[in-house]
Every structure is written in structure tokens, then in C-alpha cells.
Design an enzyme around this catalytic site. Structure first.
Site, PDB file in Angstrom:
ATOM      1  N   LYS A   9      -5.719  -5.757   3.612  1.00  0.00           N
ATOM      2  CA  LYS A   9      -4.689  -6.421   4.852  1.00  0.00           C
ATOM      3  C   LYS A   9      -5.383  -7.220   5.931  1.00  0.00           C
ATOM      4  O   LYS A   9      -6.529  -7.637   5.649  1.00  0.00           O
ATOM      5  CB  LYS A   9      -4.334  -4.651   5.353  1.00  0.00           C
ATOM      6  N   TYR A  51       7.887  -2.692   1.582  1.00  0.00           N
ATOM      7  CA  TYR A  51       7.910  -1.717   2.224  1.00  0.00           C
ATOM      8  C   TYR A  51       9.304  -0.912   2.716  1.00  0.00           C
ATOM      9  O   TYR A  51       9.590  -0.445   3.545  1.00  0.00           O
ATOM     10  CB  TYR A  51       7.305  -1.964   3.737  1.00  0.00           C
ATOM     11  N   PHE A  59       7.781   3.133  12.981  1.00  0.00           N
ATOM     12  CA  PHE A  59       6.493   2.117  12.781  1.00  0.00           C
ATOM     13  C   PHE A  59       6.847   1.010  11.808  1.00  0.00           C
ATOM     14  O   PHE A  59       6.064  -0.179  11.682  1.00  0.00           O
ATOM     15  CB  PHE A  59       5.169   2.800  12.293  1.00  0.00           C
ATOM     16  N   ARG A  87      -5.852   5.311  -5.476  1.00  0.00           N
ATOM     17  CA  ARG A  87      -5.503   6.050  -4.335  1.00  0.00           C
ATOM     18  C   ARG A  87      -6.692   7.078  -4.087  1.00  0.00           C
ATOM     19  O   ARG A  87      -7.059   7.136  -2.956  1.00  0.00           O
ATOM     20  CB  ARG A  87      -4.341   7.120  -4.715  1.00  0.00           C
ATOM     21  N   THR A  93      -4.109   7.866   4.334  1.00  0.00           N
ATOM     22  CA  THR A  93      -3.459   6.783   5.103  1.00  0.00           C
ATOM     23  C   THR A  93      -4.231   6.543   6.348  1.00  0.00           C
ATOM     24  O   THR A  93      -4.386   5.513   7.047  1.00  0.00           O
ATOM     25  CB  THR A  93      -2.073   7.142   5.278  1.00  0.00           C
ATOM     26  N   ARG A 104     -10.904   3.436   3.189  1.00  0.00           N
ATOM     27  CA  ARG A 104     -10.327   3.489   4.559  1.00  0.00           C
ATOM     28  C   ARG A 104     -11.163   3.870   5.494  1.00  0.00           C
ATOM     29  O   ARG A 104     -11.220   3.721   6.819  1.00  0.00           O
ATOM     30  CB  ARG A 104      -8.729   4.402   4.338  1.00  0.00           C
ATOM     31  N   ASN A 114      -5.317   0.086   8.565  1.00  0.00           N
ATOM     32  CA  ASN A 114      -6.066   0.776   7.585  1.00  0.00           C
ATOM     33  C   ASN A 114      -6.721  -0.001   6.514  1.00  0.00           C
ATOM     34  O   ASN A 114      -7.124   0.722   5.280  1.00  0.00           O
ATOM     35  CB  ASN A 114      -5.253   1.993   7.190  1.00  0.00           C
ATOM     36  N   HIS A 117      -4.134  -1.467   0.974  1.00  0.00           N
ATOM     37  CA  HIS A 117      -2.940  -0.909   0.416  1.00  0.00           C
ATOM     38  C   HIS A 117      -3.322  -0.703  -1.202  1.00  0.00           C
ATOM     39  O   HIS A 117      -3.947  -1.123  -1.717  1.00  0.00           O
ATOM     40  CB  HIS A 117      -1.634  -1.728   0.583  1.00  0.00           C
ATOM     41  N   GLU A 128       5.599  -3.561  -7.180  1.00  0.00           N
ATOM     42  CA  GLU A 128       4.826  -4.189  -6.269  1.00  0.00           C
ATOM     43  C   GLU A 128       4.196  -5.298  -7.115  1.00  0.00           C
ATOM     44  O   GLU A 128       4.040  -6.435  -6.800  1.00  0.00           O
ATOM     45  CB  GLU A 128       3.772  -3.216  -5.675  1.00  0.00           C
TER      46      GLU A 128
HETATM   47  P1  ADP Z   1       0.159   4.410   2.431  1.00  0.00           P
HETATM   48  O1  ADP Z   1      -0.079   3.096   2.692  1.00  0.00           O
HETATM   49  O2  ADP Z   1      -1.191   5.265   2.237  1.00  0.00           O
HETATM   50  O3  ADP Z   1       0.684   4.491   1.020  1.00  0.00           O
HETATM   51  P2  ADP Z   1       2.593   4.715   3.766  1.00  0.00           P
HETATM   52  O4  ADP Z   1       3.224   4.312   2.611  1.00  0.00           O
HETATM   53  O5  ADP Z   1       3.044   6.007   4.321  1.00  0.00           O
HETATM   54  O6  ADP Z   1       1.071   5.030   3.460  1.00  0.00           O
HETATM   55  O7  ADP Z   1       2.584   3.692   4.745  1.00  0.00           O
HETATM   56  C1  ADP Z   1       2.691   2.286   4.496  1.00  0.00           C
HETATM   57  C2  ADP Z   1       1.669   1.907   5.870  1.00  0.00           C
HETATM   58  O8  ADP Z   1       2.328   1.936   6.998  1.00  0.00           O
HETATM   59  C3  ADP Z   1       0.318   2.447   5.967  1.00  0.00           C
HETATM   60  O9  ADP Z   1      -0.478   1.921   5.003  1.00  0.00           O
HETATM   61  C4  ADP Z   1      -0.034   2.131   7.457  1.00  0.00           C
HETATM   62  O10 ADP Z   1      -0.200   0.761   7.603  1.00  0.00           O
HETATM   63  C5  ADP Z   1       1.476   2.249   7.990  1.00  0.00           C
HETATM   64  N1  ADP Z   1       1.580   3.413   8.572  1.00  0.00           N
HETATM   65  C6  ADP Z   1       2.172   4.587   8.002  1.00  0.00           C
HETATM   66  N2  ADP Z   1       2.343   5.555   8.923  1.00  0.00           N
HETATM   67  C7  ADP Z   1       2.129   5.202   9.981  1.00  0.00           C
HETATM   68  C8  ADP Z   1       2.552   5.621  11.376  1.00  0.00           C
HETATM   69  N3  ADP Z   1       2.794   6.937  11.522  1.00  0.00           N
HETATM   70  N4  ADP Z   1       2.049   5.155  12.478  1.00  0.00           N
HETATM   71  C9  ADP Z   1       1.915   3.830  12.205  1.00  0.00           C
HETATM   72  N5  ADP Z   1       1.721   2.931  11.186  1.00  0.00           N
HETATM   73  C10 ADP Z   1       1.845   3.811   9.874  1.00  0.00           C
HETATM   74 MG    MG Z   2       2.611   3.998   0.497  1.00  0.00          MG
END
Ligand code: ADP
Ligand code: MG
Length: 135
Positions: A9, A51, A59, A87, A93, A104, A114, A117, A128
Site C-alpha cells: 500500500k 473495493y 471507512f 492471508r 486487518t 501487518r 495496514n 493487501h 483482482e
Molecule cells: P482486509 O484488507 O484484511 O481484507 P477488509 O477487506 O475488511 O480487510 O478492508 C479493506 C481495507 O480497508 C483494510 O485493509 C483497511 O485498509 C481498510 N479498513 C478495513 N476496515 C476498516 C475500518 N474499520 N476502519 C478503517 N479502515 C478500515
Molecule cells: Mg478484504
């Protein structure tokens, strides 16, 4: 062999440190082969599609701003059980909740920033990879 999609990222790419190299080294050390690799500045519509599952969440707007704020490193990765293994390697996350030694936990700074991805499932990985690298 299975393929998955990986992304470093913007906050990691923007920092002039060794972190991008260290992260890619962790991926290689876990047995992944890099099949695609590109530095990209993703367009907003591309990130919105990427996304799409988060559209409407509190968010979401912040997430789009963040991912389009600068170049990201995009990679296709291959190994057995690639989706699950990647993963596990990246961790939860929220970096504060990610297991010690995960990407992470080491490089993430907040729930949003974080570091990386990884595709959440096989269908996501295919979608993707197609979105970022084409077919
Ligand atoms: P992951 O990346 O672990 O698959 P998600 O798909 O739930 O997680 O979310 C996508 C991205 O959105 C996360 O990696 C993070 O950058 C951001 N994100 C997720 N949940 C939150 C939250 N509650 N507040 C702020 N940012 C978030
Ligand atoms: Mg995700």
C-alpha cells in the site's frame, strides 16, 4: 498451484526505506513465486471496483483516498494454497491484532494504513488479478 493478488500500500511505497524489499523478501521466503510485479498509481474508478464490497461503509471514502494517494506495488503470487498462505503471512486487518511476525504486525501503522493487501478468497484473487493485470 494457486495464484493470488498482493499489493503493497502507498504509505510503504512512499517511504524511502527498505520496507518494500523486506516485505517482498518475506513473501519469497514463504515459498511464493512472483508471477507479476508492477508499480502502479491506481485510478479512482479502479480502486472503487477493487473495493466494491466496502461501498457505503463508514471507512469507504477514506479508503479510496488512501489507496489513490500514491503509487502501490501490485504483484501476482503463486504457490500451493496461495490465497490462504498469503492471508496467514500478512496477518489480521488491524495491525494491533495481527500475530507477531506477520507483515501487518511488523509494518502496519493503523487499521487503515495496514501496509499490504492480499486477496481474501479464490474468487477475489481471480477478480483482482484480472482487474489489475488483465487477462
Ligand atoms: P482486509 O484488507 O484484511 O481484507 P477488509 O477487506 O475488511 O480487510 O478492508 C479493506 C481495507 O480497508 C483494510 O485493509 C483497511 O485498509 C481498510 N479498513 C478495513 N476496515 C476498516 C475500518 N474499520 N476502519 C478503517 N479502515 C478500515
Ligand atoms: Mg478484504
Amino acid at each position: 498451484m494457486q495464484k493470488t493478488f498482493f499489493m503493497i500500500k502507498p504509505e510503504i511505497v512512499a517511504a524511502r526505506t527498505q520496507r518494500c524489499g523486506e516485505i517482498l523478501a518475506m513473501v519469497n521466503a514463504d515459498g511464493f513465486r512472483i508471477t507479476e510485479l508492477a508499480l502502479r498509481r491506481l485510478a479512482r474508478p479502479t480502486v472503487a471496483e477493487f473495493y466494491a464490497e466496502h461501498h457505503g461503509k463508514p471507512f469507504y471514502d477514506n479508503l479510496l483516498e488512501y489507496i489513490t494517494s500514491g503509487p502501490v506495488i501490485c504483484a501476482g503470487l503463486e504457490r500451493e494454497d496461495a490465497v490462504g498462505r498469503l492471508r496467514a503471512l500478512i496477518g489480521a486487518t488491524d495491525p494491533a491484532k495481527a500475530a507477531a511476525g506477520t507483515i501487518r504486525a511488523r509494518f502496519g501503522t493503523s487499521l487503515t494504513q495496514n501496509a499490504v493487501h492480499a486477496s481474501a478468497g479464490r474468487a477475489d484473487a481471480e477478480r483482482e488479478l484480472a482487474l489489475i493485470f488483465g487477462r
